[in-house]
Design a protein around this motif. Structure first.
Motif, PDB file in Angstrom:
ATOM      1  N   ASN A  39       0.828  -1.200   0.000  1.00 15.12           N
ATOM      2  CA  ASN A  39       0.000   0.000   0.000  1.00 15.12           C
ATOM      3  C   ASN A  39       0.863   1.252   0.000  1.00 15.12           C
ATOM      4  O   ASN A  39       2.053   1.218   0.302  1.00 15.12           O
ATOM      5  N   SER A  40       0.269   2.359  -0.340  1.00 11.12           N
ATOM      6  CA  SER A  40       0.977   3.627  -0.397  1.00 11.12           C
ATOM      7  C   SER A  40       1.192   4.189   1.004  1.00 11.12           C
ATOM      8  O   SER A  40       0.325   4.053   1.865  1.00 11.12           O
ATOM      9  N   PRO A  41       2.324   4.848   1.244  1.00 10.48           N
ATOM     10  CA  PRO A  41       2.544   5.477   2.552  1.00 10.48           C
ATOM     11  C   PRO A  41       1.786   6.795   2.705  1.00 10.48           C
ATOM     12  O   PRO A  41       1.866   7.437   3.741  1.00 10.48           O
ATOM     13  N   LYS A  42       1.058   7.212   1.662  1.00  7.11           N
ATOM     14  CA  LYS A  42       0.287   8.453   1.716  1.00  7.11           C
ATOM     15  C   LYS A  42      -1.200   8.139   1.767  1.00  7.11           C
ATOM     16  O   LYS A  42      -1.668   7.185   1.150  1.00  7.11           O
ATOM     17  N   ARG A  43      -1.947   8.969   2.455  1.00  6.82           N
ATOM     18  CA  ARG A  43      -3.395   8.806   2.577  1.00  6.82           C
ATOM     19  C   ARG A  43      -4.066   9.130   1.235  1.00  6.82           C
ATOM     20  O   ARG A  43      -3.691  10.061   0.553  1.00  6.82           O
ATOM     21  N   ASN A  44      -5.060   8.339   0.878  1.00  7.69           N
ATOM     22  CA  ASN A  44      -5.850   8.513  -0.347  1.00  7.69           C
ATOM     23  C   ASN A  44      -5.032   8.419  -1.630  1.00  7.69           C
ATOM     24  O   ASN A  44      -5.336   9.079  -2.620  1.00  7.69           O
ATOM     25  N   VAL A  45      -3.966   7.617  -1.605  1.00  6.81           N
ATOM     26  CA  VAL A  45      -3.157   7.367  -2.793  1.00  6.81           C
ATOM     27  C   VAL A  45      -3.167   5.871  -3.036  1.00  6.81           C
ATOM     28  O   VAL A  45      -2.961   5.088  -2.114  1.00  6.81           O
ATOM     29  N   ARG A  46      -3.395   5.477  -4.262  1.00  8.19           N
ATOM     30  CA  ARG A  46      -3.463   4.045  -4.600  1.00  8.19           C
ATOM     31  C   ARG A  46      -2.081   3.416  -4.631  1.00  8.19           C
ATOM     32  O   ARG A  46      -1.072   4.081  -4.798  1.00  8.19           O
ATOM     33  N   ALA A  47      -2.053   2.101  -4.518  1.00  5.19           N
ATOM     34  CA  ALA A  47      -0.799   1.348  -4.633  1.00  5.19           C
ATOM     35  C   ALA A  47      -0.304   1.371  -6.075  1.00  5.19           C
ATOM     36  O   ALA A  47       0.886   1.295  -6.326  1.00  5.19           O
TER      37      ALA A  47
ATOM     38  N   HIS B 199      -0.706  -5.462  -0.010  1.00  4.85           N
ATOM     39  CA  HIS B 199      -0.205  -5.779   1.334  1.00  4.85           C
ATOM     40  C   HIS B 199      -0.131  -4.489   2.149  1.00  4.85           C
ATOM     41  O   HIS B 199       0.408  -3.484   1.697  1.00  4.85           O
ATOM     42  N   ARG B 200      -0.674  -4.494   3.345  1.00  2.00           N
ATOM     43  CA  ARG B 200      -0.723  -3.306   4.211  1.00  2.00           C
ATOM     44  C   ARG B 200       0.571  -3.170   5.015  1.00  2.00           C
ATOM     45  O   ARG B 200       0.614  -3.435   6.201  1.00  2.00           O
ATOM     46  N   LEU B 201       1.621  -2.746   4.343  1.00  2.00           N
ATOM     47  CA  LEU B 201       2.906  -2.530   5.016  1.00  2.00           C
ATOM     48  C   LEU B 201       2.860  -1.262   5.870  1.00  2.00           C
ATOM     49  O   LEU B 201       3.342  -1.243   6.989  1.00  2.00           O
ATOM     50  N   PHE B 202       2.248  -0.208   5.342  1.00  3.12           N
ATOM     51  CA  PHE B 202       2.168   1.061   6.050  1.00  3.12           C
ATOM     52  C   PHE B 202       0.855   1.127   6.807  1.00  3.12           C
ATOM     53  O   PHE B 202      -0.219   1.133   6.218  1.00  3.12           O
ATOM     54  N   SER B 203       0.949   1.202   8.135  1.00  2.00           N
ATOM     55  CA  SER B 203      -0.245   1.226   8.978  1.00  2.00           C
ATOM     56  C   SER B 203      -0.863   2.623   8.990  1.00  2.00           C
ATOM     57  O   SER B 203      -0.250   3.606   8.551  1.00  2.00           O
TER      58      SER B 203
END
Length: 63
Positions: A11-19, A47-51
């Motif tokens: 997943n992206s480390p930014k909010r509301n940004v797609r992988a 995969h949810r690497l960034f919580s």
């Protein structure tokens, strides 16, 4: 197939940004149709690497 490919991404480390990052040569427009559905499936299965805690405090962690 899209869900299987999504499991290979993080997943992206930014909010509301797609992988999945899409590039185009025209103005930004919302995704729709089958392509939009496929990309959303891939993003949902990444995969949810960034919580959520990391994303909320991303600026502090990246200093």
């Amino acid at each position: 197939m899209a869900s299987l490919l999504g499991k290979l991404m993080i997943n992206s480390p930014k909010r509301n940004v797609r992988a999945v990052i899409l590039m185009g040569f025209s103005e930004t427009r919302p995704l729709g149709g089958i392509a939009g559905k496929v990309i959303n499936i891939m993003d949902d299965n990444s995969h949810r690497l960034f919580s959520e805690v990391f994303i909320s405090n991303r600026e502090r962690y990246l200093k």
